[in-house]
Design a protein around this motif. Structure first.
Motif, PDB file in Angstrom:
ATOM      1  N   TYR A  46       0.838  -1.206   0.000  1.00  0.00           N
ATOM      2  CA  TYR A  46       0.000   0.000   0.000  1.00  0.00           C
ATOM      3  C   TYR A  46       0.878   1.262   0.000  1.00  0.00           C
ATOM      4  CZ  TYR A  46      -3.977   2.987   1.203  1.00  0.00           C
ATOM      5  OH  TYR A  46      -4.953   3.955   1.188  1.00  0.00           O
ATOM      6  N   ILE A  47       1.948   1.232   0.781  1.00  0.00           N
ATOM      7  CA  ILE A  47       2.881   2.369   0.823  1.00  0.00           C
ATOM      8  C   ILE A  47       3.605   2.511  -0.512  1.00  0.00           C
ATOM      9  CG2 ILE A  47       5.030   3.224   1.877  1.00  0.00           C
ATOM     10  CD1 ILE A  47       4.018   2.005   4.539  1.00  0.00           C
ATOM     11  N   SER A  93       1.311   7.553  -3.631  1.00  0.00           N
ATOM     12  CA  SER A  93       2.147   8.627  -4.201  1.00  0.00           C
ATOM     13  C   SER A  93       2.779   9.441  -3.072  1.00  0.00           C
ATOM     14  CB  SER A  93       1.288   9.539  -5.084  1.00  0.00           C
ATOM     15  OG  SER A  93       0.184  10.016  -4.332  1.00  0.00           O
ATOM     16  N   ASN A  94       2.482   9.041  -1.838  1.00  0.00           N
ATOM     17  CA  ASN A  94       2.875   9.795  -0.652  1.00  0.00           C
ATOM     18  C   ASN A  94       4.041   9.094   0.046  1.00  0.00           C
ATOM     19  OD1 ASN A  94       2.602  11.807   1.285  1.00  0.00           O
ATOM     20  ND2 ASN A  94       1.104  10.677   2.480  1.00  0.00           N
ATOM     21  N   LEU A 110       3.318  -1.401  20.319  1.00  0.00           N
ATOM     22  CA  LEU A 110       3.634  -0.330  19.374  1.00  0.00           C
ATOM     23  C   LEU A 110       2.434   0.579  19.124  1.00  0.00           C
ATOM     24  CD1 LEU A 110       5.622  -2.488  16.766  1.00  0.00           C
ATOM     25  CD2 LEU A 110       6.589  -0.968  18.514  1.00  0.00           C
ATOM     26  N   ASP A 111       2.674   1.876  19.144  1.00  0.00           N
ATOM     27  CA  ASP A 111       1.660   2.877  18.800  1.00  0.00           C
ATOM     28  C   ASP A 111       1.631   3.020  17.285  1.00  0.00           C
ATOM     29  OD1 ASP A 111       0.394   5.328  18.160  1.00  0.00           O
ATOM     30  OD2 ASP A 111       0.867   6.169  20.124  1.00  0.00           O
ATOM     31  N   LYS A 112       0.479   2.749  16.666  1.00  0.00           N
ATOM     32  CA  LYS A 112       0.360   2.746  15.197  1.00  0.00           C
ATOM     33  C   LYS A 112      -0.219   4.036  14.607  1.00  0.00           C
ATOM     34  CE  LYS A 112      -0.919  -0.996  16.497  1.00  0.00           C
ATOM     35  NZ  LYS A 112      -0.706  -1.846  17.702  1.00  0.00           N
ATOM     36  N   LYS A 113      -0.375   5.052  15.443  1.00  0.00           N
ATOM     37  CA  LYS A 113      -1.064   6.278  15.003  1.00  0.00           C
ATOM     38  C   LYS A 113      -0.417   6.905  13.758  1.00  0.00           C
ATOM     39  CE  LYS A 113      -2.482  10.815  16.776  1.00  0.00           C
ATOM     40  NZ  LYS A 113      -2.322  11.786  17.885  1.00  0.00           N
ATOM     41  N   LYS A 114       0.913   6.927  13.714  1.00  0.00           N
ATOM     42  CA  LYS A 114       1.621   7.604  12.616  1.00  0.00           C
ATOM     43  C   LYS A 114       1.336   6.953  11.266  1.00  0.00           C
ATOM     44  CE  LYS A 114       6.317   8.896  11.092  1.00  0.00           C
ATOM     45  NZ  LYS A 114       7.758   8.790  11.389  1.00  0.00           N
ATOM     46  N   ASN A 123      -3.378   6.612   5.805  1.00  0.00           N
ATOM     47  CA  ASN A 123      -4.813   6.326   5.879  1.00  0.00           C
ATOM     48  C   ASN A 123      -5.062   4.805   5.910  1.00  0.00           C
ATOM     49  OD1 ASN A 123      -7.447   7.153   6.101  1.00  0.00           O
ATOM     50  ND2 ASN A 123      -7.817   7.159   3.896  1.00  0.00           N
ATOM     51  N   LEU A 124      -4.235   4.125   6.692  1.00  0.00           N
ATOM     52  CA  LEU A 124      -4.298   2.664   6.773  1.00  0.00           C
ATOM     53  C   LEU A 124      -5.255   2.222   7.864  1.00  0.00           C
ATOM     54  CD1 LEU A 124      -0.663   1.213   6.607  1.00  0.00           C
ATOM     55  CD2 LEU A 124      -2.547   0.648   5.104  1.00  0.00           C
TER      56      LEU A 124
END
Length: 281
Positions: free
Chosen positions: A197-198, A202-203, A256-260, A266-267
């Protein structure tokens, strides 16, 4: 057509990437085992990279024998640190996109809150030290790289905790599992999909990201869930780590914090139970 090189092709993540690669025929996929990409021979590794000429590298190859690493420190550091340095340098010099996979074992386990990407690292075993050295070398040689830290990886492929529990619960009347190490499992198929996905996005935002499934559990609680899903008639007891000594110390807390990664890409990250069910289908 862009060429994607996947190292550690026979590992859990490499095998899951192989499965989903057929959905992405717009890429030429090169799945490299240890004969095609020799992570413990740095001079040969340089030649192999120049021969393959990838546009994107997904570096999932690693020395992962956590306990064995305590007595095979040089080999662990060659593969987890020095080969990463070579790959990152190659990627930087040849304008190649690099995603490198790391681990929750870069932490010492003293936290009581989910660890974000900026949390202080302080590995307590050789494996963790070698992986942290690899992270540092990766970003030093190639500031444009993406590093994904993950934890407690399992899959239908290879050896892992889930498959061990499935086997033991069918063979034995009772087992004991440590109940004082807290984190979250990662279904390798989910991680593979997140990585692609990454790549597709395009980001491209360099730096370190965390990825594991949602949930805060102990290995004992994980085992109980496996027992429920498999309907195994085996008694599962919880024990402290001190009752199950291993050559390498494990972090007590490495959630693990997955917020980032969720916000940047937008996962959607599945709950661990949702993903674990797929092992029983």
């Amino acid at each position: 057509m862009k060429k994607i090189l996947v190292t550690g092709a026979n590992g859990q993540l490499g095998s899951e990437l192989n499965v989903i690669s057929i959905k992405y025929p717009q890429y030429e996929w090169v799945f490299a085992d240890r004969t095609k990409i020799t992570l413990d021979n740095l001079e040969l590794l340089k030649l192999q990279l120049n021969e393959i000429k990838p546009d994107i590298i997904l570096n999932g190859g690693a020395y992962t024998a956590v306990d064995k690493a305590e007595t095979e420190k040089d080999l662990a550091f060659t593969i987890n640190h020095l080969s990463v340095e070579v790959i990152a340098k190659y990627a930087s010099e040849n304008n190649v996109k690099l995603i490198h996979v790391s681990t929750d074992y870069v932490f010492d386990g003293s936290s009581s809150v989910a660890l974000n990407e900026g949390a202080e690292t302080n590995p307590i075993n050789v494996y963790g030290e070698s992986k942290r050295a690899g992270e540092i070398a990766c970003l030093k040689e190639n500031p444009d790289a993406i590093i994904i830290r993950t934890s407690w990886v399992y899959s239908k492929f290879g050896n892992n905790f889930v498959k061990t529990m499935q086997r033991l619960m069918q063979e034995r009347d009772s087992i004991n599992v440590v109940n004082d190490q807290i984190g979250s499992p990662t279904y390798a198929a989910d991680l593979a999909q997140a990585i692609v996905y990454i790549v597709e996005s395009s980001n491209w935002i360099p730096g370190i990201y965390n990825y594991s499934n949602e949930g805060e559990i102990s290995w004992y609680e994980f085992a109980l869930t496996i027992k429920d899903f498999g309907n195994y008639d085996c008694k599962v007891g919880g024990i402290p780590s001190s009752s199950y000594p291993t050559p390498a110390k494990r972090p007590e807390f490495s959630l693990l914090d997955k917020k980032k990664i969720k916000e940047t890409y937008n996962l959607e990250v599945p709950d661990y139970k949702e993903s674990l069910k797929k092992m029983f289908i």
